[in-house]
Design a protein around this motif. Structure first.
Motif, PDB file in Angstrom:
ATOM      1  N   LEU A  87     -34.801  19.117  16.206  1.00 25.41           N
ATOM      2  CA  LEU A  87     -35.134  17.702  16.112  1.00 25.41           C
ATOM      3  C   LEU A  87     -36.179  17.478  15.031  1.00 25.41           C
ATOM      4  CD1 LEU A  87     -35.318  16.629  19.873  1.00 25.41           C
ATOM      5  CD2 LEU A  87     -33.485  16.195  18.232  1.00 25.41           C
ATOM      6  N   TYR A  88     -35.975  16.421  14.249  1.00 22.66           N
ATOM      7  CA  TYR A  88     -36.877  16.062  13.162  1.00 22.66           C
ATOM      8  C   TYR A  88     -37.236  14.590  13.263  1.00 22.66           C
ATOM      9  CZ  TYR A  88     -35.833  20.491  10.797  1.00 22.66           C
ATOM     10  OH  TYR A  88     -35.722  21.827  10.477  1.00 22.66           O
ATOM     11  N   VAL A  89     -38.392  14.254  12.718  1.00 23.25           N
ATOM     12  CA  VAL A  89     -38.851  12.866  12.677  1.00 23.25           C
ATOM     13  C   VAL A  89     -39.122  12.484  11.229  1.00 23.25           C
ATOM     14  CG1 VAL A  89     -40.757  11.314  13.249  1.00 23.25           C
ATOM     15  CG2 VAL A  89     -39.776  12.754  15.010  1.00 23.25           C
ATOM     16  N   ILE A  90     -38.674  11.291  10.856  1.00 24.19           N
ATOM     17  CA  ILE A  90     -38.943  10.726   9.529  1.00 24.19           C
ATOM     18  C   ILE A  90     -39.894   9.553   9.730  1.00 24.19           C
ATOM     19  CG2 ILE A  90     -37.952   9.633   7.490  1.00 24.19           C
ATOM     20  CD1 ILE A  90     -35.268  10.945   8.307  1.00 24.19           C
ATOM     21  N   GLU A  91     -41.010   9.566   9.043  1.00 21.95           N
ATOM     22  CA  GLU A  91     -42.034   8.541   9.241  1.00 21.95           C
ATOM     23  C   GLU A  91     -41.715   7.308   8.402  1.00 21.95           C
ATOM     24  OE1 GLU A  91     -45.909  10.156   8.688  1.00 21.95           O
ATOM     25  OE2 GLU A  91     -45.548  11.863  10.007  1.00 21.95           O
ATOM     26  N   THR A  92     -41.012   6.392   9.007  1.00 23.99           N
ATOM     27  CA  THR A  92     -40.709   5.111   8.386  1.00 23.99           C
ATOM     28  C   THR A  92     -40.503   4.087   9.487  1.00 23.99           C
ATOM     29  OG1 THR A  92     -39.132   3.883   7.009  1.00 23.99           O
ATOM     30  CG2 THR A  92     -38.269   5.730   8.257  1.00 23.99           C
ATOM     31  N   GLU A  93     -40.872   2.870   9.221  1.00 25.15           N
ATOM     32  CA  GLU A  93     -40.741   1.810  10.218  1.00 25.15           C
ATOM     33  C   GLU A  93     -39.284   1.413  10.441  1.00 25.15           C
ATOM     34  OE1 GLU A  93     -42.387  -1.038  12.960  1.00 25.15           O
ATOM     35  OE2 GLU A  93     -42.990   0.880  12.094  1.00 25.15           O
ATOM     36  N   GLN A  94     -38.404   1.720   9.519  1.00 19.18           N
ATOM     37  CA  GLN A  94     -36.997   1.364   9.680  1.00 19.18           C
ATOM     38  C   GLN A  94     -36.351   2.223  10.771  1.00 19.18           C
ATOM     39  OE1 GLN A  94     -33.508   2.696   7.110  1.00 19.18           O
ATOM     40  NE2 GLN A  94     -33.975   0.695   6.206  1.00 19.18           N
ATOM     41  N   PRO A  95     -35.719   1.613  11.778  1.00 20.40           N
ATOM     42  CA  PRO A  95     -35.031   2.409  12.798  1.00 20.40           C
ATOM     43  C   PRO A  95     -33.728   2.970  12.243  1.00 20.40           C
ATOM     44  CG  PRO A  95     -34.762   0.065  13.235  1.00 20.40           C
ATOM     45  CD  PRO A  95     -35.679   0.170  12.060  1.00 20.40           C
ATOM     46  N   ALA A  99     -27.585  13.171  11.380  1.00 24.19           N
ATOM     47  CA  ALA A  99     -27.425  14.573  11.758  1.00 24.19           C
ATOM     48  C   ALA A  99     -27.008  15.368  10.540  1.00 24.19           C
ATOM     49  CB  ALA A  99     -26.385  14.715  12.871  1.00 24.19           C
ATOM     50  N   THR A 100     -27.328  16.647  10.544  1.00 22.22           N
ATOM     51  CA  THR A 100     -26.950  17.517   9.444  1.00 22.22           C
ATOM     52  C   THR A 100     -26.779  18.934   9.977  1.00 22.22           C
ATOM     53  OG1 THR A 100     -27.524  18.224   7.185  1.00 22.22           O
ATOM     54  CG2 THR A 100     -29.332  18.030   8.758  1.00 22.22           C
ATOM     55  N   GLY A 101     -26.261  19.825   9.132  1.00 22.02           N
ATOM     56  CA  GLY A 101     -26.048  21.209   9.537  1.00 22.02           C
ATOM     57  C   GLY A 101     -24.625  21.649   9.277  1.00 22.02           C
ATOM     58  N   ARG A 102     -24.450  22.930   8.957  1.00 22.64           N
ATOM     59  CA  ARG A 102     -23.118  23.420   8.589  1.00 22.64           C
ATOM     60  C   ARG A 102     -22.217  23.647   9.795  1.00 22.64           C
ATOM     61  NH1 ARG A 102     -26.634  27.732   7.702  1.00 22.64           N
ATOM     62  NH2 ARG A 102     -26.165  29.669   8.824  1.00 22.64           N
ATOM     63  N   ASN A 103     -22.779  23.773  10.994  1.00 25.35           N
ATOM     64  CA  ASN A 103     -21.990  23.949  12.215  1.00 25.35           C
ATOM     65  C   ASN A 103     -22.877  23.628  13.414  1.00 25.35           C
ATOM     66  OD1 ASN A 103     -23.592  26.312  12.725  1.00 25.35           O
ATOM     67  ND2 ASN A 103     -22.195  27.523  11.463  1.00 25.35           N
ATOM     68  N   PRO A 104     -22.303  23.528  14.610  1.00 26.38           N
ATOM     69  CA  PRO A 104     -23.126  23.184  15.783  1.00 26.38           C
ATOM     70  C   PRO A 104     -24.242  24.169  16.074  1.00 26.38           C
ATOM     71  CG  PRO A 104     -20.798  22.829  16.257  1.00 26.38           C
ATOM     72  CD  PRO A 104     -20.847  23.531  14.928  1.00 26.38           C
ATOM     73  N   GLN A 105     -24.061  25.427  15.686  1.00 25.28           N
ATOM     74  CA  GLN A 105     -25.102  26.422  15.943  1.00 25.28           C
ATOM     75  C   GLN A 105     -26.273  26.294  14.969  1.00 25.28           C
ATOM     76  OE1 GLN A 105     -21.694  27.236  15.830  1.00 25.28           O
ATOM     77  NE2 GLN A 105     -21.737  27.043  18.073  1.00 25.28           N
ATOM     78  N   ASN A 106     -26.071  25.595  13.864  1.00 27.85           N
ATOM     79  CA  ASN A 106     -27.130  25.397  12.864  1.00 27.85           C
ATOM     80  C   ASN A 106     -27.226  23.915  12.532  1.00 27.85           C
ATOM     81  OD1 ASN A 106     -27.839  28.352  11.819  1.00 27.85           O
ATOM     82  ND2 ASN A 106     -25.629  28.240  12.107  1.00 27.85           N
ATOM     83  N   SER A 107     -27.514  23.117  13.545  1.00 26.67           N
ATOM     84  CA  SER A 107     -27.511  21.666  13.373  1.00 26.67           C
ATOM     85  C   SER A 107     -28.897  21.091  13.622  1.00 26.67           C
ATOM     86  CB  SER A 107     -26.512  21.021  14.337  1.00 26.67           C
ATOM     87  OG  SER A 107     -26.854  21.301  15.683  1.00 26.67           O
ATOM     88  N   ALA A 108     -29.078  19.873  13.136  1.00 26.43           N
ATOM     89  CA  ALA A 108     -30.341  19.166  13.310  1.00 26.43           C
ATOM     90  C   ALA A 108     -30.068  17.676  13.412  1.00 26.43           C
ATOM     91  CB  ALA A 108     -31.294  19.458  12.155  1.00 26.43           C
ATOM     92  N   VAL A 109     -30.890  17.002  14.191  1.00 28.17           N
ATOM     93  CA  VAL A 109     -30.848  15.547  14.301  1.00 28.17           C
ATOM     94  C   VAL A 109     -32.209  15.013  13.886  1.00 28.17           C
ATOM     95  CG1 VAL A 109     -30.627  13.572  15.852  1.00 28.17           C
ATOM     96  CG2 VAL A 109     -29.120  15.542  16.131  1.00 28.17           C
ATOM     97  N   ALA A 110     -32.206  14.050  12.974  1.00 27.59           N
ATOM     98  CA  ALA A 110     -33.445  13.431  12.506  1.00 27.59           C
ATOM     99  C   ALA A 110     -33.460  11.968  12.925  1.00 27.59           C
ATOM    100  CB  ALA A 110     -33.565  13.544  10.985  1.00 27.59           C
TER     101      ALA A 110
END
Length: 325
Positions: A87-95, A99-110
């Motif tokens: 899990l990642y956080v992007i600091e911006t007021e815009q909601p 998601a990114t990553g080459r496969n489910p085992q190496n994925s991320a949600v920001a």
């Protein structure tokens, strides 16, 4: 089927990249472009997630800092049959979120701090479910590599404006071909991006609503994201517009173009499709989590705090008031 679509997409984008190289430097330029495109495809496969997260200013967030966000994501991932993403956080007021990553085992949600500020827990859970649907459908690699190649095509076309078109190089079409390439190549790359993105957003809406069991929570989230996003600026997305199609909603300001050039489906159409899904019972509650027994992401009103964050766009970060802390 997804693997076939990915292969066709990458082949098409690579061919376009080679075509631009041919217009700049003839056969030699085409061969150089082929080598560069092959290298970029390999690099993007292994490193595109890190590159995208870095370009969007995303910071990995720990479970101790956002325990409720982790609980919601973990339970939804179990509902979707996926491992827990980073899990990642992007600091911006815009909601917003992606998601990114080459496969489910190496994925991320920001997710953005604006998303945590302005949306309820059920709505945030629905957004997370949408992004998990992208991961489960293997959309993340395709969308990331497409963004990488589209940006490279635009950059190569701009190089052609300065170095192509003269009599002393191998450009087979001269100045006219160079000008046409500078104008048309980025548009062609963008159209491929947009067509892929819009189709997959509808699918992710449908699958995400099924994962969280609440189509109207996702519809409400999209409505808020669209309304607030239209009057806030995501500076990281503005600096890398080729990545805009990865977000759940268009993060670019002043980007209300006609349907041909839209990065995302019309929000009203997406909401209408979700409402229809709710009416026909398409958003069946997910199976209970085997560990917690929870069938929903989190109880309404649950909150978290993300201390020490401050929006790069000048607004407060996730530690401000709101249902998430």
């Amino acid at each position: 089927m997804n693997a076939l679509r990915t292969t066709i997409l990458l082949a098409g984008m690579t061919a376009l990249f080679m075509g631009v190289g041919y217009l700049i430097g003839g056969e030699g330029g085409m061969l150089i472009a082929l080598v560069v495109a092959a290298g970029m495809n390999v690099f993007a496969y292994w490193n595109s997630d890190k590159m995208v997260l870095s370009m969007q200013g995303a910071t990995e967030i720990s479970e101790t800092r956002a325990p409720q966000l982790y609980t919601i994501t973990r339970d939804l991932a179990a509902n979707a049959g996926l491992p827990m993403p980073k899990l990642y956080v992007i600091e911006t007021e815009q909601p917003n979120a992606f998601a990114t990553g080459r496969n489910p085992q190496n994925s991320a949600v920001a997710v953005t701090t604006g998303l945590l500020r302005h949306l309820t827990p059920d709505e945030v859970g629905a957004v997370i479910a949408h992004e998990l649907a992208h991961i489960r459908n293997r959309d993340t690699l395709t969308m990331t590599v497409t963004a990488t190649l589209a940006g490279a095509i635009s950059m190569l076309a701009q190089f052609g404006l300065f170095f192509g078109g003269g009599r002393d190089n191998n450009n087979p079409m001269g100045a006219i071909g160079t000008i046409a390439m500078v104008i048309l190549a980025p548009i062609a790359a963008m159209l491929v991006q947009m067509a892929v993105s819009r189709t997959r957003e509808y699918e992710a809406d449908k699958d995400g609503a099924a994962i969280c069991g609440d189509p109207m929570a996702l519809a409400s989230a999209l409505e808020k994201i669209s309304a607030i996003g239209s009057r806030t600026v995501n500076m990281a997305a503005e600096r890398a517009p080729a990545m805009a199609h990865m977000y759940i909603a268009n993060p670019l300001s002043g980007a209300r173009m006609d349907n041909l050039f839209a990065t995302h489906p019309n929000v009203e159409n997406r909401i209408a499709a979700l409402a229809q899904m709710a009416r026909t019972g398409g958003g069946r509650p997910p199976r209970p989590h085997p560990r917690t027994g929870a069938a929903r992401p989190a109880p309404q009103g649950q909150s978290w705090r993300t201390p020490g964050t401050r929006s790069r766009d000048g607004g407060p970060g996730g530690s401000s008031s709101g249902p998430w802390g």
